[in-house]
Design a protein around this motif. Structure first.
Motif, mmCIF file in Angstrom:
data_model
loop_
_atom_site.group_PDB
_atom_site.id
_atom_site.type_symbol
_atom_site.label_atom_id
_atom_site.label_comp_id
_atom_site.label_asym_id
_atom_site.label_seq_id
_atom_site.Cartn_x
_atom_site.Cartn_y
_atom_site.Cartn_z
ATOM 1 N N UNK A 121 5.212 -12.142 5.961
ATOM 2 C CA UNK A 121 6.178 -11.001 6.431
ATOM 3 C C UNK A 121 5.810 -9.919 5.916
ATOM 4 N N UNK A 122 5.668 -8.718 6.656
ATOM 5 C CA UNK A 122 5.254 -7.419 6.513
ATOM 6 C C UNK A 122 6.354 -6.367 7.182
ATOM 7 N N UNK A 123 6.073 -5.214 6.476
ATOM 8 C CA UNK A 123 7.043 -4.162 7.119
ATOM 9 C C UNK A 123 6.146 -2.948 6.921
ATOM 10 N N UNK A 124 6.400 -1.717 7.560
ATOM 11 C CA UNK A 124 5.433 -0.538 7.748
ATOM 12 C C UNK A 124 6.509 0.726 7.770
ATOM 13 N N UNK A 125 6.009 1.825 7.242
ATOM 14 C CA UNK A 125 6.867 2.914 7.198
ATOM 15 C C UNK A 125 6.485 3.384 8.839
ATOM 16 N N UNK A 126 7.541 4.163 9.244
ATOM 17 C CA UNK A 126 7.623 4.576 10.565
ATOM 18 C C UNK A 126 6.300 5.135 11.011
ATOM 19 N N UNK A 127 5.846 6.000 10.319
ATOM 20 C CA UNK A 127 4.629 6.869 10.398
ATOM 21 C C UNK A 127 3.369 6.123 10.697
ATOM 22 N N UNK A 169 4.284 7.744 -1.095
ATOM 23 C CA UNK A 169 4.779 7.315 0.088
ATOM 24 C C UNK A 169 4.391 5.901 0.386
ATOM 25 N N UNK A 170 5.422 5.018 0.606
ATOM 26 C CA UNK A 170 5.144 3.858 0.831
ATOM 27 C C UNK A 170 4.595 3.471 2.353
ATOM 28 N N UNK A 171 3.499 2.866 2.412
ATOM 29 C CA UNK A 171 2.947 2.246 3.882
ATOM 30 C C UNK A 171 3.122 1.220 4.470
ATOM 31 N N UNK A 223 -3.276 3.811 -2.663
ATOM 32 C CA UNK A 223 -3.039 2.836 -3.811
ATOM 33 C C UNK A 223 -2.342 1.634 -3.423
ATOM 34 N N UNK A 224 -2.928 0.557 -4.015
ATOM 35 C CA UNK A 224 -2.375 -0.897 -3.865
ATOM 36 C C UNK A 224 -1.274 -1.015 -4.984
ATOM 37 N N UNK A 244 0.860 -1.274 -0.024
ATOM 38 C CA UNK A 244 -0.060 -0.094 -0.133
ATOM 39 C C UNK A 244 0.964 1.154 -0.024
ATOM 40 N N UNK A 245 0.694 2.095 -0.728
ATOM 41 C CA UNK A 245 1.109 3.441 -0.856
ATOM 42 C C UNK A 245 0.052 4.507 -0.722
ATOM 43 N N UNK A 246 0.509 5.759 -0.206
ATOM 44 C CA UNK A 246 -0.463 6.855 -0.396
ATOM 45 C C UNK A 246 0.170 8.271 -1.094
ATOM 46 N N UNK A 247 -0.572 9.200 -1.525
ATOM 47 C CA UNK A 247 0.013 10.238 -2.012
ATOM 48 C C UNK A 247 -1.091 11.347 -1.962
#
Length: 128
Positions: A60-66, A46-48, A98-99, A36-39
């Motif tokens: 396995x997953x990872x996330x933006x710090x925000x 930005x990658x989410x 966005x996906x 998932x991204x956002x703009x």
């Protein structure tokens, strides 16, 4: 080829929750990384969050710090839909979401340039 369709966006107040869905069709090989991204207008995409959908590192997953601790990415058992559960939403989370999908290289990433397949986006608006 991969086709992605997002849904679930909307308007909520600060502190609220939304769950976004991304229905993914096409060959599994090109969907090993789902993200998932956002703009927002005038800013870079930005990658989410990302999730690895198949193979030894499935889920396995990872996330933006925000968004760490507030957002959670997951997939259904059929591996056809990826979700983004968004809790404790803030006005700064307002964006078009966005996906995206891509085959895995070494690992997945939160860099938009690493993804070839994109959905049309779904708007999330958080009011204070």
């Amino acid at each position: 080829q991969v086709q992605l369709v997002e849904s679930g966006g909307g308007s909520v107040q600060t502190g609220g929750s939304l769950r976004l869905s991304c229905a993914a069709s096409g060959d599994t090989y090109n969907k090993k990384c789902m993200a998932w991204f956002r703009q927002v207008p005038g800013k870079e995409r930005e990658g989410v969050a990302y999730i690895i959908t198949t193979g030894p590192w499935t889920d396995v997953a990872d996330y933006a710090d925000s968004v760490k601790g507030r957002f959670s990415i997951s997939q259904d058992n059929a591996k056809t839909t990826v979700y983004l559960q968004m809790n404790s939403l803030k006005p700064e989370d307002t964006a078009m979401y966005y996906c995206a999908a891509e085959r895995i290289a070494v690992t997945c990433s939160l860099r938009s340039g690493d993804y070839r397949y994109w959905g049309q986006g779904t708007q999330v608006t958080v009011s204070s």
